[in-house]
Design an enzyme around this catalytic site. Structure first.
Site, PDB file in Angstrom:
ATOM      1  N   ASN A  79      -6.243  -3.995  -5.695  1.00 53.23           N
ATOM      2  CA  ASN A  79      -6.048  -5.451  -5.167  1.00 53.23           C
ATOM      3  C   ASN A  79      -5.807  -6.344  -6.453  1.00 53.23           C
ATOM      4  O   ASN A  79      -6.636  -6.425  -7.252  1.00 53.23           O
ATOM      5  CB  ASN A  79      -7.511  -5.823  -4.495  1.00 53.23           C
ATOM      6  CG  ASN A  79      -7.691  -5.065  -3.257  1.00 53.23           C
ATOM      7  OD1 ASN A  79      -6.996  -5.157  -2.262  1.00 53.23           O
ATOM      8  ND2 ASN A  79      -8.933  -4.533  -2.964  1.00 53.23           N
ATOM      9  N   GLU A  96      -3.186   7.813   6.991  1.00 55.12           N
ATOM     10  CA  GLU A  96      -3.796   8.668   5.977  1.00 55.12           C
ATOM     11  C   GLU A  96      -5.027   9.483   6.361  1.00 55.12           C
ATOM     12  O   GLU A  96      -5.602   9.072   7.303  1.00 55.12           O
ATOM     13  CB  GLU A  96      -3.893   8.163   4.649  1.00 55.12           C
ATOM     14  CG  GLU A  96      -5.276   7.175   4.943  1.00 55.12           C
ATOM     15  CD  GLU A  96      -5.371   6.416   3.350  1.00 55.12           C
ATOM     16  OE1 GLU A  96      -4.543   6.305   2.671  1.00 55.12           O
ATOM     17  OE2 GLU A  96      -6.443   5.750   3.204  1.00 55.12           O
ATOM     18  N   PHE A 130     -22.067  -8.146  17.261  1.00 57.43           N
ATOM     19  CA  PHE A 130     -21.454  -8.764  16.092  1.00 57.43           C
ATOM     20  C   PHE A 130     -20.213  -9.470  16.470  1.00 57.43           C
ATOM     21  O   PHE A 130     -19.110  -9.628  15.885  1.00 57.43           O
ATOM     22  CB  PHE A 130     -20.922  -7.546  14.945  1.00 57.43           C
ATOM     23  CG  PHE A 130     -22.037  -6.846  14.372  1.00 57.43           C
ATOM     24  CD1 PHE A 130     -22.795  -7.500  13.243  1.00 57.43           C
ATOM     25  CD2 PHE A 130     -22.555  -5.786  14.895  1.00 57.43           C
ATOM     26  CE1 PHE A 130     -23.649  -6.763  12.727  1.00 57.43           C
ATOM     27  CE2 PHE A 130     -23.429  -4.913  14.482  1.00 57.43           C
ATOM     28  CZ  PHE A 130     -24.096  -5.655  13.252  1.00 57.43           C
ATOM     29  N   LYS A 177       0.856  -1.143  -0.115  1.00 60.01           N
ATOM     30  CA  LYS A 177      -0.115   0.007  -0.255  1.00 60.01           C
ATOM     31  C   LYS A 177       0.871   1.158   0.099  1.00 60.01           C
ATOM     32  O   LYS A 177       0.309   2.252  -0.600  1.00 60.01           O
ATOM     33  CB  LYS A 177      -0.965   0.143   1.035  1.00 60.01           C
ATOM     34  CG  LYS A 177      -1.953  -1.017   1.105  1.00 60.01           C
ATOM     35  CD  LYS A 177      -3.052  -0.884   2.211  1.00 60.01           C
ATOM     36  CE  LYS A 177      -4.311  -2.014   2.212  1.00 60.01           C
ATOM     37  NZ  LYS A 177      -3.811  -3.106   2.112  1.00 60.01           N
ATOM     38  N   GLU A 216      -6.189   1.938  -3.174  1.00 59.36           N
ATOM     39  CA  GLU A 216      -4.918   0.582  -3.122  1.00 59.36           C
ATOM     40  C   GLU A 216      -5.786  -0.058  -4.504  1.00 59.36           C
ATOM     41  O   GLU A 216      -6.724   0.135  -5.152  1.00 59.36           O
ATOM     42  CB  GLU A 216      -5.174  -0.467  -2.115  1.00 59.36           C
ATOM     43  CG  GLU A 216      -6.518  -0.868  -1.901  1.00 59.36           C
ATOM     44  CD  GLU A 216      -6.538  -1.796  -0.554  1.00 59.36           C
ATOM     45  OE1 GLU A 216      -5.617  -2.562  -0.470  1.00 59.36           O
ATOM     46  OE2 GLU A 216      -7.675  -1.929   0.115  1.00 59.36           O
ATOM     47  N   GLU A 265      -9.254   0.228  -5.866  1.00 61.94           N
ATOM     48  CA  GLU A 265     -10.274   0.828  -5.064  1.00 61.94           C
ATOM     49  C   GLU A 265     -10.261   2.187  -4.885  1.00 61.94           C
ATOM     50  O   GLU A 265      -9.256   2.852  -4.851  1.00 61.94           O
ATOM     51  CB  GLU A 265     -10.146   0.039  -3.698  1.00 61.94           C
ATOM     52  CG  GLU A 265     -10.536  -1.459  -3.758  1.00 61.94           C
ATOM     53  CD  GLU A 265     -10.595  -1.837  -2.847  1.00 61.94           C
ATOM     54  OE1 GLU A 265     -10.626  -1.494  -1.655  1.00 61.94           O
ATOM     55  OE2 GLU A 265     -10.892  -3.295  -2.365  1.00 61.94           O
TER      56      GLU A 265
END
Length: 668
Positions: free
Chosen positions: A294, A200, A352, A116, A292, A275
């Site tokens: 992928n 970032e 979750f 990245k 990024e 992305e």
């Protein structure tokens, strides 16, 4: 064309690749760990090779074991799926030395875009918009704090080699950075073997848009429209759709051309995804930034397949074999709308929390995907589990992907609700109700999405889809009908004193803190004075049935729990009791069982590994203070104090594997 390929992956994506390969007449080889010995993908493949213990670091992440399996079986090529070794350039280089084809991009493209930090530098040099941030080496937590203060909060900390939502933390303050930086480092090291982190600026009102690219080895790179993946939890995608309700044709063209230019700059071929983060606050749609690339197949690739008619796995295999792409950019269209929801082994009713265990019952509304990109009547299920199988702590908690296709976005969402109602999943916690609630949510239906959607719409947690009055009355009628059927069956037992009792038609249903008066009749029921016309095919012992109420069809899950009924439909669980109307007034005199007080204990909320204890015996703690960090399904979870107190005893040690509700520590 290859005669035999090996799939260096597991679960649903291994099943997915095997099915396309089989249709192409290509033999397949599966590799599996101890935990996957009886998994469906192992049974489906033509051959299977055992590669080690359950832990991925000792099996699926060991490149030499994959290569040795190729040698044993004569596999000419390897499809990596997603995750594991799919974006490791050294793995591609090792395959090339053995003259084994990699069904994916070249090693140099993976190296350039998989990191990245380096990919952001390359994107910036190529003139692509990048998010403001620091892309150099970060020394330690103090350095991370200084960088974050300079950028300005909120900031996002990301593992350089991360992906799939792992190794990411959002920080709104210096304290968040201090608490989260080392966790990001550890997750990056444990999941990807790389502890580098970059920081970032976090874009406000962000939408997550990605462009699917597909290239061959002859210089052609195409973009296959966009997907919107803004519905996320902990930076892990939950819902994806294609196309995006936000992207205009002009915006799509700009994004697509930028993605193609970036791909060509690194000599890319095969399937990949660029992305982008898009500011939803900008009505022009011009504020989009590179996140990024992928360099692999994405989990959400089926929605692109559904609207374009292109089998991405097939094209990856053909490109790896040296074939040219059979289409041009002008051939890429958009036909209808497709939505994918990810069914996870996690309990939305308990924050979750990851859930592991055996699938006591598992069935889907259609057979597992068999080749039609749009499934059966617009419903497709990509799954890698089977009834009786186990969801373990070692791998990602995804059970299946539900993909629907319709002429419109609303049609695809309606199909999702209907299909989710008809999924049977017993034995562990799952998020099916939550997915149904999302599909029904007015904000989702309007297309007003951001990556903060779930946090914003469910700030106090999830309690089920919000029912209207008609739904509440319908459920009350169903519960009364179930109780009547149950009592009628009990009345058929022979030899009862005074003959079989009559269950009657007048009932009182207690549910949702309310009381409903129900009178059962022919072809329906009167609930609180309102007639509901309907039918129901339920009988005792049946867990999933179909009901209609005033012309609306429902999938109903029903279980008996003592004197209570647990009923689930349309994204909500109901706990209800039905009593003959003449007996209902006496129910107030029944003694309720009081649960034990565990407020002074820190209980482990899910099976996992105790990574770190943040306190010791005798320490004073404040409400909200981190007490312990537990790792489950490759994610770290920080457990915090619910109230202030002093640590009396520590009951578990770092490195210990804990079960659900294990006592980690107790407060005075």
């Amino acid at each position: 064309m290859f005669e035999k390929i090996l799939i260096a992956n597991r679960g649903e994506i291994a099943c997915r690749v095997i099915k396309t390969a089989r249709r192409m007449g290509i033999a397949t080889v599966a590799v599996y760990s101890d935990a996957d010995a009886r998994a469906p993908f192992v049974q489906m493949a033509d051959e299977a090779v055992h590669i080690g213990p359950a832990a991925a670091a000792e099996s699926y992440l060991v490149a030499e074991k994959i290569i040795e399996a190729c040698r044993q079986t004569g596999a000419e090529a390897v499809h990596p799926g997603y995750g594991f070794l799919s974006e490791r350039a050294s793995f591609v280089e090792a395959l090339e030395k053995e003259n084994i084809a990699f069904i994916g991009p070249p090693a140099n493209a993976i190296a350039a875009m998989g990191d990245k930090i380096e990919s952001k530098k390359l994107a910036k040099e190529a003139g692509v918009n990048v998010v403001p941030g620091f892309v150099g080496e970060i020394e330690d937590t103090e350095h991370a704090v200084r960088i974050s203060n300079d950028i300005g909060y909120p900031v996002m900390m990301k593992a350089s080699a991360g992906g799939g939502g792992k190794g990411m933390r959002l920080a709104y303050s210096e304290q968040d950075v201090r608490e989260g930086f080392e966790s990001v480092r550890r997750e990056g090291k444990n999941s990807f073997g790389d502890d580098r982190v970059f920081i970032e600026k976090f874009i406000e009102d962000p939408r997550h848009i990605e462009i699917q690219v597909l290239g061959d080895k002859h210089g052609t790179v195409l973009y296959l429209n966009e997907r919107e993946c803004s519905i996320q939890r902990r930076h892990q995608k939950v819902v994806e759709e294609a196309p995006s309700p936000f992207v205009s044709p002009e915006m799509r063209r700009k994004m697509g051309e930028q993605a193609v230019a970036l791909s060509q700059a690194v000599g890319y071929h095969s399937a990949g995804t660029v992305e982008l983060i898009v500011s939803g606050a900008d009505p022009t749609g011009e504020s989009f930034y590179f996140l990024e690339m992928n360099t692999r197949l994405q989990v959400e690739h089926p929605v692109t397949e559904a609207i374009t008619g292109i089998d991405l796995v097939e094209q990856m295999i053909r490109v790896a074999a040296g074939e040219k792409l059979p289409m041009t950019q002008d051939d890429i269209g958009i036909d209808g709308w497709s939505i994918e929801t990810r069914i996870y082994a996690e309990d939305p009713y308990r924050g979750f929390l990851p859930s592991t265990g055996r699938l006591v019952r598992y069935s889907t509304p259609v057979e597992a995907w068999a080749g039609d990109l749009r499934g059966n009547d617009g419903v497709r299920v990509d799954s890698g589990v089977q009834e009786g199988g186990e969801v373990s702590i070692f791998y990602d908690p995804m059970i299946a992907k539900l993909i629907t296709w319709g002429e419109t976005r609303d049609a695809a969402a309606d199909l999702q609700i209907k299909a989710l109602d008809r999924i049977e999943l017993d034995g562990l916690g799952h998020n099916v109700d939550f997915l149904s609630a999302l599909m029904q949510h007015s904000r989702f239906r309007s297309g007003e999405l951001t990556t903060g959607f779930i946090a914003e719409e469910y700030p106090e947690g999830f309690t089920g889809a919000e029912p209207d009055e008609h739904m509440l009355r319908t459920v009350a009628g169903l519960v009364a009908g179930a109780q009547c059927t149950w009592d009628a069956r009990a009345g058929r037992i022979s030899g009862q004193l005074n003959g079989p009792p009559s269950p009657g038609s007048e009932w009182t249903v207690k549910m949702e803190g309310r009381q409903f008066d129900v009178t059962l009749g022919e072809g329906g029921a009167t609930v609180d004075g309102q007639w509901i016309e309907g039918t129901w095919d339920w009988h005792p012992g049946k867990s999933l049935s179909t009901a209609t109420a005033d012309g609306k069809e429902l999938g109903v899950h029903l279980h008996r729990n003592g004197a209570w009924w647990n009923l689930t439909t349309h994204g909500r669980r109901y706990r209800a009791m039905a009593l003959p109307a003449r007996l209902a007034p006496h129910a107030a005199h029944m003694i309720e069982k009081v649960p034990p007080d565990t407020s002074k204990m820190l209980l482990c909320p899910m099976p996992g590994l105790l990574v770190k204890l943040h306190v010791g015996e005798g320490d004073a703690v404040d409400a909200g203070q981190p007490l312990a960090t537990v790792e489950a399904m490759k994610m770290e979870n920080i457990l915090r104090a619910e109230k202030a107190g002093t640590v009396a005893t520590i009951n578990a040690a770092e490195g210990e594997t804990l079960v659900v509700d294990a006592v980690i520590l107790e407060l005075e």
